[in-house]
Scaffold this motif. Structure first.
Motif, PDB file in Angstrom:
ATOM      1  N   LEU A 164     -51.891  23.272  94.610  1.00  8.65           N
ATOM      2  CA  LEU A 164     -53.286  22.882  94.837  1.00  8.65           C
ATOM      3  C   LEU A 164     -54.000  22.386  93.576  1.00  8.65           C
ATOM      4  CD1 LEU A 164     -54.689  25.354  97.486  1.00  8.65           C
ATOM      5  CD2 LEU A 164     -54.977  22.881  97.503  1.00  8.65           C
ATOM      6  N   PRO A 165     -53.890  23.109  92.446  1.00  9.22           N
ATOM      7  CA  PRO A 165     -54.594  22.615  91.255  1.00  9.22           C
ATOM      8  C   PRO A 165     -54.169  21.194  90.878  1.00  9.22           C
ATOM      9  CG  PRO A 165     -53.895  24.889  90.922  1.00  9.22           C
ATOM     10  CD  PRO A 165     -53.280  24.430  92.222  1.00  9.22           C
ATOM     11  N   ALA A 166     -52.863  20.927  90.953  1.00 10.99           N
ATOM     12  CA  ALA A 166     -52.390  19.586  90.612  1.00 10.99           C
ATOM     13  C   ALA A 166     -52.896  18.567  91.629  1.00 10.99           C
ATOM     14  CB  ALA A 166     -50.863  19.560  90.559  1.00 10.99           C
ATOM     15  N   TYR A 167     -52.923  18.984  92.884  1.00  9.65           N
ATOM     16  CA  TYR A 167     -53.393  18.097  93.950  1.00  9.65           C
ATOM     17  C   TYR A 167     -54.857  17.733  93.739  1.00  9.65           C
ATOM     18  CZ  TYR A 167     -55.098  16.995  98.675  1.00  9.65           C
ATOM     19  OH  TYR A 167     -55.715  16.424  99.754  1.00  9.65           O
ATOM     20  N   ILE A 168     -55.667  18.739  93.391  1.00  9.20           N
ATOM     21  CA  ILE A 168     -57.091  18.489  93.176  1.00  9.20           C
ATOM     22  C   ILE A 168     -57.295  17.650  91.911  1.00  9.20           C
ATOM     23  CG2 ILE A 168     -59.298  19.606  92.643  1.00  9.20           C
ATOM     24  CD1 ILE A 168     -58.404  21.930  94.465  1.00  9.20           C
ATOM     25  N   ALA A 169     -56.544  17.995  90.858  1.00 11.76           N
ATOM     26  CA  ALA A 169     -56.675  17.256  89.602  1.00 11.76           C
ATOM     27  C   ALA A 169     -56.303  15.794  89.785  1.00 11.76           C
ATOM     28  CB  ALA A 169     -55.801  17.898  88.525  1.00 11.76           C
ATOM     29  N   ALA A 170     -55.383  15.518  90.679  1.00 12.78           N
ATOM     30  CA  ALA A 170     -54.942  14.141  90.897  1.00 12.78           C
ATOM     31  C   ALA A 170     -55.881  13.392  91.844  1.00 12.78           C
ATOM     32  CB  ALA A 170     -53.517  14.134  91.452  1.00 12.78           C
ATOM     33  N   GLY A 171     -57.028  13.978  92.127  1.00 11.88           N
ATOM     34  CA  GLY A 171     -57.972  13.309  93.023  1.00 11.88           C
ATOM     35  C   GLY A 171     -57.523  13.371  94.470  1.00 11.88           C
ATOM     36  N   HIS A 172     -57.059  14.560  94.869  1.00 12.61           N
ATOM     37  CA  HIS A 172     -56.618  14.783  96.252  1.00 12.61           C
ATOM     38  C   HIS A 172     -55.449  13.908  96.636  1.00 12.61           C
ATOM     39  CE1 HIS A 172     -61.055  15.776  96.264  1.00 12.61           C
ATOM     40  NE2 HIS A 172     -60.455  16.940  96.400  1.00 12.61           N
ATOM     41  N   LYS A 173     -54.507  13.825  95.758  1.00 11.16           N
ATOM     42  CA  LYS A 173     -53.289  13.079  96.080  1.00 11.16           C
ATOM     43  C   LYS A 173     -52.097  14.040  96.008  1.00 11.16           C
ATOM     44  CE  LYS A 173     -54.355   8.441  95.915  1.00 11.16           C
ATOM     45  NZ  LYS A 173     -55.807   8.629  95.680  1.00 11.16           N
ATOM     46  N   ALA A 174     -51.353  14.062  97.092  1.00  6.79           N
ATOM     47  CA  ALA A 174     -50.164  14.910  97.119  1.00  6.79           C
ATOM     48  C   ALA A 174     -48.943  14.047  96.841  1.00  6.79           C
ATOM     49  CB  ALA A 174     -50.025  15.582  98.480  1.00  6.79           C
ATOM     50  N   THR A 175     -48.088  14.538  95.999  1.00  3.42           N
ATOM     51  CA  THR A 175     -46.829  13.819  95.804  1.00  3.42           C
ATOM     52  C   THR A 175     -45.942  14.076  97.016  1.00  3.42           C
ATOM     53  OG1 THR A 175     -45.793  15.712  94.774  1.00  3.42           O
ATOM     54  CG2 THR A 175     -46.926  14.190  93.316  1.00  3.42           C
ATOM     55  N   GLU A 176     -44.907  13.282  97.131  1.00  2.38           N
ATOM     56  CA  GLU A 176     -44.047  13.432  98.295  1.00  2.38           C
ATOM     57  C   GLU A 176     -43.442  14.839  98.367  1.00  2.38           C
ATOM     58  OE1 GLU A 176     -40.434  10.846  99.371  1.00  2.38           O
ATOM     59  OE2 GLU A 176     -42.223   9.685  99.871  1.00  2.38           O
ATOM     60  N   SER A 177     -43.084  15.374  97.207  1.00  4.82           N
ATOM     61  CA  SER A 177     -42.460  16.698  97.235  1.00  4.82           C
ATOM     62  C   SER A 177     -43.455  17.785  97.644  1.00  4.82           C
ATOM     63  CB  SER A 177     -41.830  17.019  95.883  1.00  4.82           C
ATOM     64  OG  SER A 177     -42.841  17.188  94.926  1.00  4.82           O
ATOM     65  N   MET A 178     -44.748  17.571  97.358  1.00 10.46           N
ATOM     66  CA  MET A 178     -45.743  18.559  97.787  1.00 10.46           C
ATOM     67  C   MET A 178     -45.862  18.599  99.303  1.00 10.46           C
ATOM     68  SD  MET A 178     -49.030  18.044  95.338  1.00 10.46           S
ATOM     69  CE  MET A 178     -48.949  17.981  93.554  1.00 10.46           C
ATOM     70  N   ARG A 179     -45.467  17.519  99.945  1.00  8.11           N
ATOM     71  CA  ARG A 179     -45.632  17.404 101.390  1.00  8.11           C
ATOM     72  C   ARG A 179     -44.435  17.920 102.167  1.00  8.11           C
ATOM     73  NH1 ARG A 179     -50.111  16.351 102.347  1.00  8.11           N
ATOM     74  NH2 ARG A 179     -51.441  14.614 101.752  1.00  8.11           N
ATOM     75  N   LYS A 180     -43.365  18.194 101.477  1.00  7.79           N
ATOM     76  CA  LYS A 180     -42.168  18.593 102.202  1.00  7.79           C
ATOM     77  C   LYS A 180     -41.975  20.106 102.194  1.00  7.79           C
ATOM     78  CE  LYS A 180     -38.345  16.248 102.541  1.00  7.79           C
ATOM     79  NZ  LYS A 180     -37.109  15.516 102.196  1.00  7.79           N
ATOM     80  N   ILE A 181     -41.503  20.610 103.310  1.00  6.09           N
ATOM     81  CA  ILE A 181     -41.217  22.042 103.373  1.00  6.09           C
ATOM     82  C   ILE A 181     -39.810  22.260 102.861  1.00  6.09           C
ATOM     83  CG2 ILE A 181     -41.145  24.093 104.798  1.00  6.09           C
ATOM     84  CD1 ILE A 181     -42.545  22.725 106.930  1.00  6.09           C
ATOM     85  N   GLY A 182     -39.692  23.127 101.897  1.00  4.10           N
ATOM     86  CA  GLY A 182     -38.357  23.474 101.427  1.00  4.10           C
ATOM     87  C   GLY A 182     -37.866  24.707 102.176  1.00  4.10           C
ATOM     88  N   PHE A 183     -36.644  25.075 101.918  1.00  5.28           N
ATOM     89  CA  PHE A 183     -36.135  26.292 102.548  1.00  5.28           C
ATOM     90  C   PHE A 183     -35.025  26.813 101.660  1.00  5.28           C
ATOM     91  CE2 PHE A 183     -34.187  28.524 106.326  1.00  5.28           C
ATOM     92  CZ  PHE A 183     -35.184  29.462 106.375  1.00  5.28           C
ATOM     93  N   SER A 184     -35.429  27.453 100.573  1.00  2.00           N
ATOM     94  CA  SER A 184     -34.464  27.814  99.542  1.00  2.00           C
ATOM     95  C   SER A 184     -33.760  29.118  99.901  1.00  2.00           C
ATOM     96  CB  SER A 184     -35.186  27.999  98.215  1.00  2.00           C
ATOM     97  OG  SER A 184     -36.004  29.134  98.302  1.00  2.00           O
ATOM     98  N   ILE A 185     -32.771  29.430  99.131  1.00  2.19           N
ATOM     99  CA  ILE A 185     -32.041  30.675  99.356  1.00  2.19           C
ATOM    100  C   ILE A 185     -32.978  31.866  99.173  1.00  2.19           C
ATOM    101  CG2 ILE A 185     -31.200  30.855  96.968  1.00  2.19           C
ATOM    102  CD1 ILE A 185     -28.482  31.743  98.417  1.00  2.19           C
ATOM    103  N   LEU A 186     -33.951  31.726  98.286  1.00  5.68           N
ATOM    104  CA  LEU A 186     -34.908  32.806  98.070  1.00  5.68           C
ATOM    105  C   LEU A 186     -35.798  32.983  99.300  1.00  5.68           C
ATOM    106  CD1 LEU A 186     -35.503  34.677  95.661  1.00  5.68           C
ATOM    107  CD2 LEU A 186     -37.532  33.283  95.261  1.00  5.68           C
ATOM    108  N   ASP A 187     -36.259  31.866  99.853  1.00  6.79           N
ATOM    109  CA  ASP A 187     -37.059  31.942 101.078  1.00  6.79           C
ATOM    110  C   ASP A 187     -36.305  32.715 102.149  1.00  6.79           C
ATOM    111  OD1 ASP A 187     -38.937  30.297  99.933  1.00  6.79           O
ATOM    112  OD2 ASP A 187     -38.101  28.469 100.774  1.00  6.79           O
ATOM    113  N   ARG A 188     -35.020  32.398 102.256  1.00  2.00           N
ATOM    114  CA  ARG A 188     -34.238  33.013 103.324  1.00  2.00           C
ATOM    115  C   ARG A 188     -34.008  34.493 103.055  1.00  2.00           C
ATOM    116  NH1 ARG A 188     -31.366  28.201 102.430  1.00  2.00           N
ATOM    117  NH2 ARG A 188     -29.564  29.260 101.595  1.00  2.00           N
ATOM    118  N   LEU A 189     -33.793  34.811 101.794  1.00  3.70           N
ATOM    119  CA  LEU A 189     -33.547  36.215 101.435  1.00  3.70           C
ATOM    120  C   LEU A 189     -34.776  37.063 101.740  1.00  3.70           C
ATOM    121  CD1 LEU A 189     -31.441  38.048 100.181  1.00  3.70           C
ATOM    122  CD2 LEU A 189     -32.536  37.698  97.972  1.00  3.70           C
ATOM    123  N   VAL A 190     -35.935  36.501 101.440  1.00  6.86           N
ATOM    124  CA  VAL A 190     -37.174  37.234 101.663  1.00  6.86           C
ATOM    125  C   VAL A 190     -37.386  37.488 103.153  1.00  6.86           C
ATOM    126  CG1 VAL A 190     -39.648  36.770 101.711  1.00  6.86           C
ATOM    127  CG2 VAL A 190     -38.419  36.687  99.551  1.00  6.86           C
TER     128      VAL A 190
END
Ligand code: SF4
Ligand code: SF4
Lengths: 376, 99
Positions: free
Chosen positions: A187-213
């Protein structure tokens, strides 16, 4: 904006806009530390620091049903010293999500509009519609947001998009919805960039850590059922024509209980963790494969079962991989990429197999017992 | 990661699409791309049927059978009726907390 003494805000007629009017200071949560005055009344200020208590509660959310009632009051909150031009971030009222959000807002001056999602996170609530267009429109009016900010923008987390129709909010409430990043930490980077999300900010990841949790969520309800399974197995193996014999129950039943445990771990823990490397896209097949392999390896490593008895061997290889398969299929609920049509298709094929496999296993078990009793 | 191939119910109605780009923005799995000023499906197998695109297309150009890809929710809805939704509350729903 001036800071008010809490005392003076809570007793006031209008009451703070945020939660519904706490009666005394004791009722205020620890993460509230003051208030900001606005033309629409005082708004509670929340800190961006998380305490040990917060983290302990988060841990309980991950492992127990504690999460079912872990909420903040819906309404408007202030982070830092926001003013008429500050951004408005929309959040769910699941305290865990709210905590993650405020933690990432350190150093920013923003408003946080908490919707009433019945304590459910943004993603699930958006699917249900409680994090939704109507709730958002209603909440904007309830907190009198138009009197508090001059601009007409809202930042809604990207994962809220299934519930929020931006164009409908614009029509009904006059606010322009900007879909922010998936993760609060961007969010801070998004706001600092004038409400622009990079492509990676828009994608849902699903890492091994996410799954472990997520796996404790899978395991804890299964373990309750596992106790019933254990009792059943001991009863079956202990049962003789002359009553229940304890020694038989343990010697015959224990391998089954252990293999059952192996199949649970295979389906609810190993499969989720190894998801990307297990062949096939179907969760049911993935789980079945891992279950089969785990049972096979366990049988080889610990030759505990009467390996000569073909009936028992059949049950072991028929039933336990199906358990793993079923548990793996349940993990679709925790993923970020499975769709309903696909899961329905899998269920349509696999549920009859599960039921059939279980029925056949039970029949074989009966035949085995009858043989043991020399009835056939 | 991708789920089963060719099962997704997602559909674009090109005649209604004005190419505003909203669907590209809201989709968390980058399912769409712009082709000749209209939205087109880049990779349908990545779609999880969340419905964000359809709900945010002001021109009704997207159709998708919105729902949760969650086996326990679907089983629950088959047994007890109702729409499959994340069963995050109550134990009766056989939930495992999708949250
Ligand atoms: S949101 Fe609708 S109109 Fe806009 S590009 Fe997508 S399909 Fe076309
Ligand atoms: S339903 Fe969701 S995942 Fe599928 S295309 Fe639309 S926004 Fe993307």
């Amino acid at each position: 904006m001036t800071r008010l003494k809490l005392k003076s805000t809570v007793g006031q007629k209008n009451g703070p806009l945020s939660p519904c009017c706490p009666a005394s200071k004791q009722d205020l949560p620890a993460w509230v530390y003051g208030a900001v005055t606005t033309p629409a009344g005082p708004v509670l200020k929340v800190s961006t620091g998380l305490t040990g208590k917060d983290y302990w509660e988060h841990f309980k959310c991950r492992t127990t049903s504690f999460r079912n009632n872990y909420t903040v009051n819906p309404g408007l909150y202030a982070v830092g010293d926001p003013d008429k031009n500050s951004d408005v971030l929309v959040s769910s009222n699941y305290k865990y999500s709210f905590d993650i959000l405020r933690r990432e807002l350190n150093g920013l001056n923003v408003w946080v509009l908490v919707l009433d999602t019945k304590g459910i996170n943004v993603w699930c609530a958006a699917g249900k519609g409680t994090f939704g267009t109507n709730e958002l429109i209603g909440r904007i009016a309830r907190v009198r947001l138009k009197e508090i900010v001059d601009h007409r923008r809202l930042i809604v987390p990207q994962l809220g998009a299934p519930g929020v129709s931006a164009y409908k909010v614009k029509q009904a409430a006059g606010f322009h919805v900007l879909f922010g990043p998936v993760l609060a930490k961007d969010l801070p980077a998004y706001i600092a960039a004038g409400h622009k999300a990079t492509e990676s900010m828009r994608k849902i990841g699903f890492s091994i850590l996410d799954r472990l949790v997520l796996t404790p969520l899978e395991l804890s309800p299964v373990m309750k059922k596992f106790i019933l399974f254990t009792i059943f197995v001991f009863a079956v193996f202990g049962l003789t024509p002359s009553g229940i014999i304890f020694r038989d129950a343990i010697s015959g039943g224990l391998p089954f209980v252990l293999l059952g445990f192996v199949s649970v771990i295979a389906g609810a823990l190993l499969t989720p963790l190894l998801l990307p490397v297990i062949p096939f896209r179907s969760f049911a097949i993935k789980g079945w494969l891992v279950g089969l392999l785990s049972v096979y390896v366990s049988m080889k490593l610990f030759p505990m079962l009467d390996q000569q008895n073909i009936l028992l061997i059949i049950i072991v290889y028929l039933f336990f991989p199906l358990v793993s398969s079923y548990l793996a299929l349940l993990f679709t609920g925790s993923t970020t990429f499975t769709g309903m049509t696909g899961v329905k298709k899998e269920l349509g094929i696999s549920v009859p197999l599960y039921l059939g496999g279980t029925a056949i296993s039970l029949i074989i078990l009966v035949i085995y017992k009858l043989g043991e009793w020399r009835i056939i | 990661m991708k789920y089963l191939s060719n099962v997704v119910s997602l559909k674009i109605i090109p005649e209604l699409c004005v190419g505003c780009g909203t669907c590209l923005e809201v989709c968390p799995h980058k399912v769409f791309e712009m082709r000749d000023g209209k939205a087109a499906i880049l990779d349908r197998d990545r779609c999880m049927e969340c419905g964000a695109c359809a709900g945010n297309c002001a021109f009704g150009a997207i159709e998708v059978d919105k729902g949760v890809g969650c086996a326990s929710a679907i089983i629950h809805s088959l047994i007890y009726g109702g729409e499959p939704v994340c069963g995050c509350e109550g134990d009766s729903s056989g939930n495992k907390g999708c949250c």
